[in-house]
Design a protein around this motif. Structure first.
Motif, PDB file in Angstrom:
ATOM      1  N   SER A 141      -8.047   7.497 -11.159  1.00 17.41           N
ATOM      2  CA  SER A 141      -6.998   6.501 -11.363  1.00 17.41           C
ATOM      3  C   SER A 141      -7.621   5.183 -11.801  1.00 17.41           C
ATOM      4  CB  SER A 141      -6.184   6.280 -10.085  1.00 17.41           C
ATOM      5  OG  SER A 141      -6.985   5.674  -9.078  1.00 17.41           O
ATOM      6  N   VAL A 142      -6.800   4.370 -12.431  1.00 12.53           N
ATOM      7  CA  VAL A 142      -7.195   3.022 -12.823  1.00 12.53           C
ATOM      8  C   VAL A 142      -6.157   2.060 -12.269  1.00 12.53           C
ATOM      9  CG1 VAL A 142      -7.291   1.429 -14.790  1.00 12.53           C
ATOM     10  CG2 VAL A 142      -8.506   3.592 -14.889  1.00 12.53           C
ATOM     11  N   SER A 143      -6.608   0.926 -11.781  1.00 14.83           N
ATOM     12  CA  SER A 143      -5.689  -0.123 -11.338  1.00 14.83           C
ATOM     13  C   SER A 143      -6.216  -1.466 -11.817  1.00 14.83           C
ATOM     14  CB  SER A 143      -5.519  -0.112  -9.820  1.00 14.83           C
ATOM     15  OG  SER A 143      -6.768  -0.239  -9.159  1.00 14.83           O
ATOM     16  N   PHE A 144      -5.298  -2.394 -12.073  1.00 12.06           N
ATOM     17  CA  PHE A 144      -5.656  -3.740 -12.490  1.00 12.06           C
ATOM     18  C   PHE A 144      -5.192  -4.737 -11.430  1.00 12.06           C
ATOM     19  CE2 PHE A 144      -5.329  -1.649 -16.690  1.00 12.06           C
ATOM     20  CZ  PHE A 144      -6.559  -1.993 -17.215  1.00 12.06           C
ATOM     21  N   LEU A 145      -6.006  -5.743 -11.202  1.00  9.19           N
ATOM     22  CA  LEU A 145      -5.644  -6.844 -10.314  1.00  9.19           C
ATOM     23  C   LEU A 145      -5.637  -8.111 -11.156  1.00  9.19           C
ATOM     24  CD1 LEU A 145      -7.929  -5.952  -7.258  1.00  9.19           C
ATOM     25  CD2 LEU A 145      -5.533  -5.334  -7.614  1.00  9.19           C
ATOM     26  N   ASN A 146      -4.460  -8.668 -11.365  1.00  5.07           N
ATOM     27  CA  ASN A 146      -4.300  -9.877 -12.186  1.00  5.07           C
ATOM     28  C   ASN A 146      -4.115 -11.088 -11.292  1.00  5.07           C
ATOM     29  OD1 ASN A 146      -4.007  -8.402 -14.857  1.00  5.07           O
ATOM     30  ND2 ASN A 146      -2.286  -7.518 -13.744  1.00  5.07           N
ATOM     31  N   PHE A 147      -4.862 -12.163 -11.564  1.00  5.07           N
ATOM     32  CA  PHE A 147      -4.784 -13.368 -10.729  1.00  5.07           C
ATOM     33  C   PHE A 147      -4.472 -14.598 -11.582  1.00  5.07           C
ATOM     34  CE2 PHE A 147      -7.432 -10.418  -8.401  1.00  5.07           C
ATOM     35  CZ  PHE A 147      -6.984 -10.540  -7.097  1.00  5.07           C
ATOM     36  N   ASN A 148      -3.548 -15.390 -11.103  1.00  2.00           N
ATOM     37  CA  ASN A 148      -3.206 -16.675 -11.710  1.00  2.00           C
ATOM     38  C   ASN A 148      -4.135 -17.725 -11.109  1.00  2.00           C
ATOM     39  OD1 ASN A 148      -2.005 -19.280 -12.124  1.00  2.00           O
ATOM     40  ND2 ASN A 148      -0.073 -18.269 -12.606  1.00  2.00           N
ATOM     41  N   LYS A 149      -5.014 -18.299 -11.913  1.00  2.00           N
ATOM     42  CA  LYS A 149      -5.997 -19.243 -11.387  1.00  2.00           C
ATOM     43  C   LYS A 149      -5.354 -20.507 -10.831  1.00  2.00           C
ATOM     44  CE  LYS A 149     -10.097 -18.016 -14.118  1.00  2.00           C
ATOM     45  NZ  LYS A 149     -11.090 -18.520 -15.096  1.00  2.00           N
ATOM     46  N   LEU A 214      -1.046  -1.264 -20.930  1.00  2.00           N
ATOM     47  CA  LEU A 214      -0.097  -0.494 -20.122  1.00  2.00           C
ATOM     48  C   LEU A 214      -0.754   0.850 -19.859  1.00  2.00           C
ATOM     49  CD1 LEU A 214       3.324  -1.201 -21.899  1.00  2.00           C
ATOM     50  CD2 LEU A 214       2.025  -2.646 -20.320  1.00  2.00           C
ATOM     51  N   TRP A 215      -1.035   1.134 -18.585  1.00  2.00           N
ATOM     52  CA  TRP A 215      -1.823   2.317 -18.240  1.00  2.00           C
ATOM     53  C   TRP A 215      -1.010   3.212 -17.307  1.00  2.00           C
ATOM     54  CZ3 TRP A 215      -7.378   2.792 -19.205  1.00  2.00           C
ATOM     55  CH2 TRP A 215      -7.935   3.977 -18.698  1.00  2.00           C
ATOM     56  N   TYR A 216      -0.617   4.372 -17.821  1.00  2.00           N
ATOM     57  CA  TYR A 216       0.076   5.368 -17.013  1.00  2.00           C
ATOM     58  C   TYR A 216      -0.966   6.337 -16.466  1.00  2.00           C
ATOM     59  CZ  TYR A 216       4.362   3.764 -19.359  1.00  2.00           C
ATOM     60  OH  TYR A 216       5.410   3.008 -19.847  1.00  2.00           O
ATOM     61  N   ASN A 217      -1.169   6.341 -15.164  1.00  2.00           N
ATOM     62  CA  ASN A 217      -2.138   7.252 -14.567  1.00  2.00           C
ATOM     63  C   ASN A 217      -1.618   8.689 -14.597  1.00  2.00           C
ATOM     64  OD1 ASN A 217      -4.551   5.807 -13.595  1.00  2.00           O
ATOM     65  ND2 ASN A 217      -3.078   4.594 -12.430  1.00  2.00           N
ATOM     66  N   GLN A 218      -2.516   9.622 -14.316  1.00  2.00           N
ATOM     67  CA  GLN A 218      -2.159  11.040 -14.301  1.00  2.00           C
ATOM     68  C   GLN A 218      -0.967  11.281 -13.375  1.00  2.00           C
ATOM     69  OE1 GLN A 218      -6.247  11.889 -13.282  1.00  2.00           O
ATOM     70  NE2 GLN A 218      -6.417  13.349 -14.950  1.00  2.00           N
ATOM     71  N   TYR A 219      -0.090  12.135 -13.798  1.00  2.00           N
ATOM     72  CA  TYR A 219       1.142  12.525 -13.094  1.00  2.00           C
ATOM     73  C   TYR A 219       2.277  11.509 -13.241  1.00  2.00           C
ATOM     74  CZ  TYR A 219      -1.691  16.013 -10.603  1.00  2.00           C
ATOM     75  OH  TYR A 219      -2.514  17.057 -10.291  1.00  2.00           O
ATOM     76  N   GLU A 220       1.990  10.284 -13.724  1.00  2.00           N
ATOM     77  CA  GLU A 220       3.036   9.259 -13.763  1.00  2.00           C
ATOM     78  C   GLU A 220       4.107   9.591 -14.800  1.00  2.00           C
ATOM     79  OE1 GLU A 220       3.374   4.368 -13.755  1.00  2.00           O
ATOM     80  OE2 GLU A 220       1.407   5.332 -13.807  1.00  2.00           O
ATOM     81  N   ILE A 221       3.692   9.990 -15.989  1.00  2.00           N
ATOM     82  CA  ILE A 221       4.663  10.385 -17.015  1.00  2.00           C
ATOM     83  C   ILE A 221       4.228  11.654 -17.735  1.00  2.00           C
ATOM     84  CG2 ILE A 221       5.514   8.040 -17.421  1.00  2.00           C
ATOM     85  CD1 ILE A 221       3.761   8.042 -20.008  1.00  2.00           C
ATOM     86  N   ALA A 222       3.119  12.253 -17.311  1.00  2.00           N
ATOM     87  CA  ALA A 222       2.607  13.456 -17.953  1.00  2.00           C
ATOM     88  C   ALA A 222       1.854  14.290 -16.926  1.00  2.00           C
ATOM     89  CB  ALA A 222       1.693  13.092 -19.123  1.00  2.00           C
ATOM     90  N   SER A 223       1.496  15.493 -17.290  1.00  4.42           N
ATOM     91  CA  SER A 223       0.805  16.378 -16.366  1.00  4.42           C
ATOM     92  C   SER A 223      -0.633  15.939 -16.142  1.00  4.42           C
ATOM     93  CB  SER A 223       0.808  17.808 -16.921  1.00  4.42           C
ATOM     94  OG  SER A 223      -0.012  17.896 -18.082  1.00  4.42           O
TER      95      SER A 223
END
Length: 250
Positions: A141-149, A214-223
């Motif tokens: 899986s991939v995840s992003f953490l976005n921070f407003n400085k 925009l990152w759809y991880n495995q199983y989110e919208i596909a096999s």
């Protein structure tokens, strides 16, 4: 040296000082498991924001919590650090191993944190994770953490956009174009698995070097076999929708 040159040098120094002050510095931190033959294979390459200002503390707290969640096999509530999470992961494996013996294949956990993008107004971290705790295959899986400085705060997905609905409409058009899904056809016409046959934004959205990801991880919208599905939207196109736009050269 003339007064004008002294003034000019002073201005340049101040500008660079301000820029440096706004830059979040990071240190690498590597955490591994015991590494024995019959132990889980664990390798975590973390980033730690340097300093004790509110932004650095917030980044480190959220990043550590994210890694703990990725390792927390038994939803252990008392785990307070990544090191404790590693120990808990190893203990969970040991308990299963003692019950089922040779049937239990050694577990794996690999997590890598890196800077996806840093500007004057934001910093985004990307977490690549892989874990195997039995079954037919592991899970990546991939995840992003976005921070407003300026706010020294994380940005949830809906906080990235001036108008989420307008951006979703824009993103769907771009997604259809990339995946060659005709406008008049159902979003799942070519084999995707969007719930209720309706396009939606992914759980994972982050700022990247080449655009908003925009990152759809495995199983989110596909096999699982299809792997992740990604869409990179250039900042020149997506900036009008962003709360924190990114300056684009050229």
């Amino acid at each position: 040296m003339s007064n004008f040159r002294i003034l000019l040098i002073s201005i340049v120094f101040v500008l660079f000082s301000c820029e440096d002050k706004n830059e979040v510095s990071f240190e690498n931190k590597v955490i591994t498991g015991k590494g024995c033959t019959n132990c889980p294979q664990i390798n975590i390459e973390l980033l730690q924001a340097v300093g004790q200002d509110s932004l650095a503390i917030k980044i480190n707290t959220i990043l550590n919590d994210e890694v703990i969640a990725l390792l927390n096999f038994n939803d252990e509530p008392s785990v307070a650090s990544v090191e404790e999470a590693v120990t808990a992961f190893e203990n969970s494996y040991t308990q299963l191993k003692s019950q089922f013996g040779a049937e239990i294949v050694p577990w794996e956990a690999e997590i890598n944190a890196q800077i996806a993008l840093q500007t004057d107004s934001l910093v985004t971290l990307k977490l690549d994770a892989y874990s195997f705790t039995g079954g037919a295959h592991g899970y990546s899986s991939v995840s992003f953490l976005n921070f407003n400085k300026a706010l020294a705060a994380p940005m949830m997905n809906d906080e990235l956009f001036l108008d989420v609905e307008q951006f979703t409409t824009f993103a769907e058009a771009a997604f259809r174009a990339q995946e060659k899904i005709p406008t008049a056809k159902n979003i799942n016409a070519t084999g995707f698995m969007f719930e209720e046959d309706t396009f939606h934004l992914p759980l994972t959205i982050g700022y990247g070097a080449d655009g908003l990801i925009l990152w759809y991880n495995q199983y989110e919208i596909a096999s699982y076999a299809d792997g992740p599905v990604t869409l990179v939207l250039p900042y020149k196109e997506v900036n009008p929708y962003l709360v924190l736009p990114v300056n684009v050269k050229n």
